[in-house]
Design an enzyme around this catalytic site. Structure first.
Site, PDB file in Angstrom:
ATOM      1  N   HIS A 250       0.788  -1.325   0.219  1.00  0.00           N
ATOM      2  CA  HIS A 250      -0.008  -0.006  -0.077  1.00  0.00           C
ATOM      3  C   HIS A 250       0.755   1.215  -0.012  1.00  0.00           C
ATOM      4  O   HIS A 250       0.724   2.086  -0.776  1.00  0.00           O
ATOM      5  CB  HIS A 250      -0.768  -0.050   1.448  1.00  0.00           C
TER       6      HIS A 250
ATOM      7  N   CYS B 101      -5.043  34.684 -14.398  1.00  0.00           N
ATOM      8  CA  CYS B 101      -3.930  34.769 -13.665  1.00  0.00           C
ATOM      9  C   CYS B 101      -4.541  34.297 -12.125  1.00  0.00           C
ATOM     10  O   CYS B 101      -3.710  34.530 -11.189  1.00  0.00           O
ATOM     11  CB  CYS B 101      -3.119  36.007 -13.601  1.00  0.00           C
TER      12      CYS B 101
END
Ligand code: PEP
Ligand code: MG
Length: 901
Positions: free
Chosen positions: A478, A856
């Protein structure tokens, strides 16, 4: 009349019923193929495809994602007609296999596994050996002459069913296994005998009864429906919800369920199970890579309970199967034209493929595989670019170890070695729990998480760690899989560590390490160092990375600029391929040492004259900063936004600072306090900020204009071959008249400055579009604005009407209620905010044909938002320096999918 209506209604509901009845919800593997991913989920579609191309797949069927959606629509119930369809398919499976569900002679056992459209590794649940009960286990034991195997299957089934279906923790059962191993004096579960396992199975059932107050279900049909419901439920569990948000997977997709005849890897030493990749998922290197466990089942390999053997060793223990497996891998890679991640089982020397999918990979592996597949003529350049997950590219910008310091550390600080599970360089303080990793990580500390093994609950902590070190588990544990997915360095399976997790210390290499001690991990070699090694930033312009970025530039239509406030940031962004600056937040320049005091003097000025004295002191600093930015971008466009935030953000709060400010401005402490208090606003984000500052104090805009223009003149003088055209951007405009007012100051000041310098300089004046009114009146605004730049942080805040600073407090409830599936400040709300943007772009062009438009806000670095920006015809996106490579690739992908004319 009434009767007719009633009849119509009755007929209507009858029709709906018939429609539901007629709709097909369950498909045998032999009925599907890879194109049916939406319906069958990734796993189901690929099992069908493997069946279709003749690979050995244990047969079964897929309950579609639509059945999952129906389950939720029916109030979390599987309706009767779907139940019937499932049972019909069980009968078909019984015919194919010659076995029968719950049979006393030849019982059928199945696995039940989830499989969504997009793969969600480790996020959903699996149940194996379903169909077992006290009678069936005896039948299997006798029939196989292998009681150990039969009881092993049974105890596993009880454990998985209890955990996945009934939420009795797996750990409760592991404790019982550990006790049994201790009692019998054995280390591994494979050393437990049939009798031991039988005893365990009985203990498990008792545990189940104690926890739930009822007996373990004996009817295979009941087991099956409970398991299917559990998989459907798991689509809505917290782990899956977090994963979906992180990976932009819509909740509405649902998951499919695969019911498949069991193939047994735990029947003895000619059996086993494994996972393999056709190329190395960490580095991208070509060649089979994976792990294999003899006499084992499903989860054993990935759970990291026993450390598996490398796949190549299979050649020695099962040479014929290995050869066949190699051939299957080749077939699959050629078929899917991408690196494959496969699961398989060997039952008594016979190979069965349980899964194949395009393998998850690190960003480093992704770019290498893409380049190699182009060179091997398997895929085109465009296909290669589409294959890479743009979001992951910033992982390549993670620092690497400083070569000299690493060399020194190699000589005397290596304390141990584990499996190189996920590449990268990690250095930080040791923590032992995910909670500590989150706490310290949030406080800005660099931490390395050390665990016996990780589990899905640890994900949040893993996100905050620089690196992960585990005692158990291999390449596919995992920890390894998740770390690779996150681009986090991981060294797994260092069995030499003597771990005292509870007491928060471990022993390794003859030393003891406590929480807070320094540790470094090299995820490419597996080396563990007992101190912090210096790190340096990575190089983006060479090798595979450089090649992919060049290709991205070849295919993209959008420009990619950066948001940068300092010359250093700007230079880094230019190195990363930025084609200009889309946003300079000028106020950020004042946080530096020796600057904030001048700025505060300006804020606390009570007259224009006082303010101008302070502004004159600030001007040369701004000019020098702007020159630095323009130098860094080498003549590419630089957009400078004028002062934007509410001024009170800058006022002093400490007594010492207040006293200093009083002294510098010839005011009393009391006067300064009063001025500062007066600057406080009830709702500052909608208060005295943005262009409103320039309207109130035009002298601030005048000073900033002089600084920009003088800087541009100087830079142009130094570099005759550059074409320096500064872009002055006015923030938070909502009305054409505001822009006009500010622009007058800018133009007057700029023209005077250019004239005084006897220079010849072009400049542009534009505006941010971040207030809905500006978007709605963009045709008007474009009469004054030479460019638009969408400030989608504010535009999102103002469109939704909630504060970007406070939304974090209530958004989690919105995610939980499925009102929003993602953070609108991170991923553009294309439906609402996007509609305003699209309208503004059209309106802007209607009055100024050659207006240029960019974005932006934070969304300028988010791939799905970039795709939208491309689609509405923006000229560029602008994002933080480290997201520039992501934006370049996302822009290319957008143009490949939807080419601009
Ligand atoms: C915006 O609002 O999107 C923006 C870029 O400006 P700021 O974040 O500085 O308000
Ligand atoms: Mg803004």
């Amino acid at each position: 009349m009434q009767t007719t209506t009633k009849n119509n209604i009755l007929n209507g509901s009858q029709n709906i019923k018939e429609k539901i009845m007629a709709k097909k919800y369950v498909y045998q593997f032999s009925e599907g193929d890879a194109t049916m991913r939406e319906l069958l989920g990734g796993k189901g579609a690929n099992l069908a495809e493997m069946t279709k191309i003749g690979l050995p797949v244990p047969q079964g069927f897929t309950i579609s994602t639509e059945a999952c959606t129906q389950y939720y629509e029916d109030g979390r119930q599987i309706n009767e007609s779907i139940k019937k369809e499932i049972m019909k398919n069980i009968e078909m499976l019984e015919k194919i296999t010659g076995k029968k569900f719950g049979d006393k002679e030849n019982p059928l056992l199945v696995s039940v596994r989830s499989g969504a459209r997009a793969s969600m590794p480790g996020m959903m649940d699996t149940i194996l050996n379903l169909g077992l009960n006290d009678q069936v286990v005896d039948v299997l034991a006798k029939k196989s002459n292998n009681p150990r195997w039969a009881w092993d299957c049974y105890r596993r089934f009880i454990q998985m069913f209890s955990d996945v279906v009934m939420e009795v923790s797996k750990k409760d059962f592991e404790v019982l296994i550990d006790k049994m191993k201790e009692k019998k004096g054995v280390t591994f579960d494979v050393d437990l005998t049939a009798e031991d396992l039988k005893e365990l199975a009985n203990e498990f059932k008792a545990k189940y009864k104690k926890a739930l107050g009822k007996d373990f279900p004996v009817d295979p049909k009941e087991q099956l429906f409970e398991a299917i419901k559990a998989v459907f439920r798991s689509w809505d569990n917290p782990r899956a919800n977090v994963y979906r948000m992180d990976h932009d997977i819509p909740y509405s997709w649902g998951t499919a369920v695969n019911v498949q005849m069991m193939a047994f890897g735990n029947m003895g030493n000619d059996c086993g199970t494994g996972v393999a990749f056709t190329r190395n998922p960490a580095t991208g290197e070509k060649g089979l890579m994976g792990e294999f466990l003899m006499n084992a089942q499903g989860e054993d390999v990935v759970a990291g309970v026993r450390t598996p053997m490398p796949i190549s060793q299979m050649a020695e223990v099962l040479p014929d199967v290995y050869k066949q497996f190699q051939q299957v891998c080749k077939t699959l890679e050629n078929h899917y034209r991408d690196m494959q991640d496969m699961e398989f089982t060997i039952e008594k020397g016979k190979l069965f493929m349980l899964q194949t999918r395009n393998g998850k990979r690190t960003a480093a592996a992704a770019i290498r595989i893409a380049c190699d597949l182009i060179d091997e003529k398997m895929i085109t350049e465009k296909e290669a670019l589409l294959q890479i997950d743009a979001k992951t590219l910033d992982m390549l910008l993670h620092p690497t170890f400083d070569v000299a310091d690493l060399k020194a550390a190699d000589k005397k600080d290596v304390i141990g070695k584990g499996i190189a599970a996920s590449p990268g360089a990690a250095a930080g303080e040791i923590v032992f729990t995910p909670e500590d990793a989150v706490r310290l990580g949030k406080a800005g500390k660099k931490v390395v998480l050390v665990r016996l093994e990780t589990s899905p609950e640890d994900i949040e902590g893993m996100k905050f760690a620089q690196g992960i070190l585990t005692v158990r588990g291999g390449q596919t544990s995992h920890a390894a899989v998740v770390a690779r997915g996150m681009g986090t360095c991981c060294v797994s399976g260092c069995g030499d560590i003597k771990m005292h997790e509870e007491e928060k210390y471990f022993e390794l290499g003859g030393k003891v390490f406590h929480e807070g001690d320094g540790l470094s991990l090299d995820g490419s070699t597996g080396n563990i160092y007992g101190r912090i090694i210096k790190t340096v930033p990575a190089d983006p312009n060479s090798g595979y990375f450089g090649r992919i970025m060049k290709l991205a530039d070849k295919y993209k239509a959008l420009g990619v600029r950066t948001n940068a406030d300092t010359p250093a940031d700007a230079a880094r962004a230019a190195e990363l391929g930025a084609q200009g600056i889309g946003l300079t937040r000028t106020e950020h320049m004042f946080f530096g040492e020796g600057r904030i005091d001048k700025f505060r003097q300006m804020i606390c000025a009570e007259t224009k004259e006082e303010r101008e004295v302070a502004l004159n002191a600030i001007e040369p600093m701004q000019q020098a900063d702007f020159e630095g930015l323009m130098e860094a971008l080498k003549g590419m466009p630089v957009t400078i936004r004028f002062l934007d935030p509410p001024l009170h953000e800058f006022v002093p709060t400490e007594d010492r600072d207040i006293k200093e400010l009083a002294k510098a401005t010839n005011k009393t402490v009391e006067e300064i306090r009063l001025i500062c208090d007066a600057l406080h606003e009830a709702n500052p984000m909608m208060g005295h900020r943005g262009c409103r500052l320039a309207v109130t104090y035009p002298e601030i805009a005048a000073m900033q204009t002089r600084a920009v223009i003088k800087a541009a003149i100087n830079v142009q003088k130094r570099h005759k071959d550059w074409n320096v055209v500064p872009e002055i951007m006015i923030p938070l405009v909502g009305d054409i008249k505001e822009l006009k007012f500010c622009k007058e100051t800018v133009v007057k000041t700029a023209d005077e400055t250019i004239k005084a310098a006897k220079a010849n300089l072009k400049y542009e004046v534009g505006t941010m579009i971040e207030i809905p009114r500006a978007a709605l009146t963009a045709d008007e605004i474009a009469k004054e604005a030479e460019f638009f730049c969408f400030g989608t942080n504010d535009l999102t805040q103002m469109t939704f009407g909630f504060s970007r600073d406070d939304a974090g407090k209530f958004l989690p409830s919105y995610y939980a209620a499925k009102i929003y599936e993602s953070d609108p400040f991170a991923r553009l709300d294309t439906t609402g905010v996007g509609k305003l943007m699209e309208m503004a772009v059209k309106l802007g062009h209607s009055t100024r044909k050659n207006i240029h438009c960019g974005i932006c806000g934070e969304h300028g670095g988010d791939p799905s938002s970039i795709e939208f920006c491309h689609s509405i015809g923006l000229d560029y996106v602008s994002c933080s320096p480290f997201r520039v490579p992501i934006a370049r690739l996302a822009a290319a992908q957008a143009n490949i999918k939807n080419p601009r004319k």
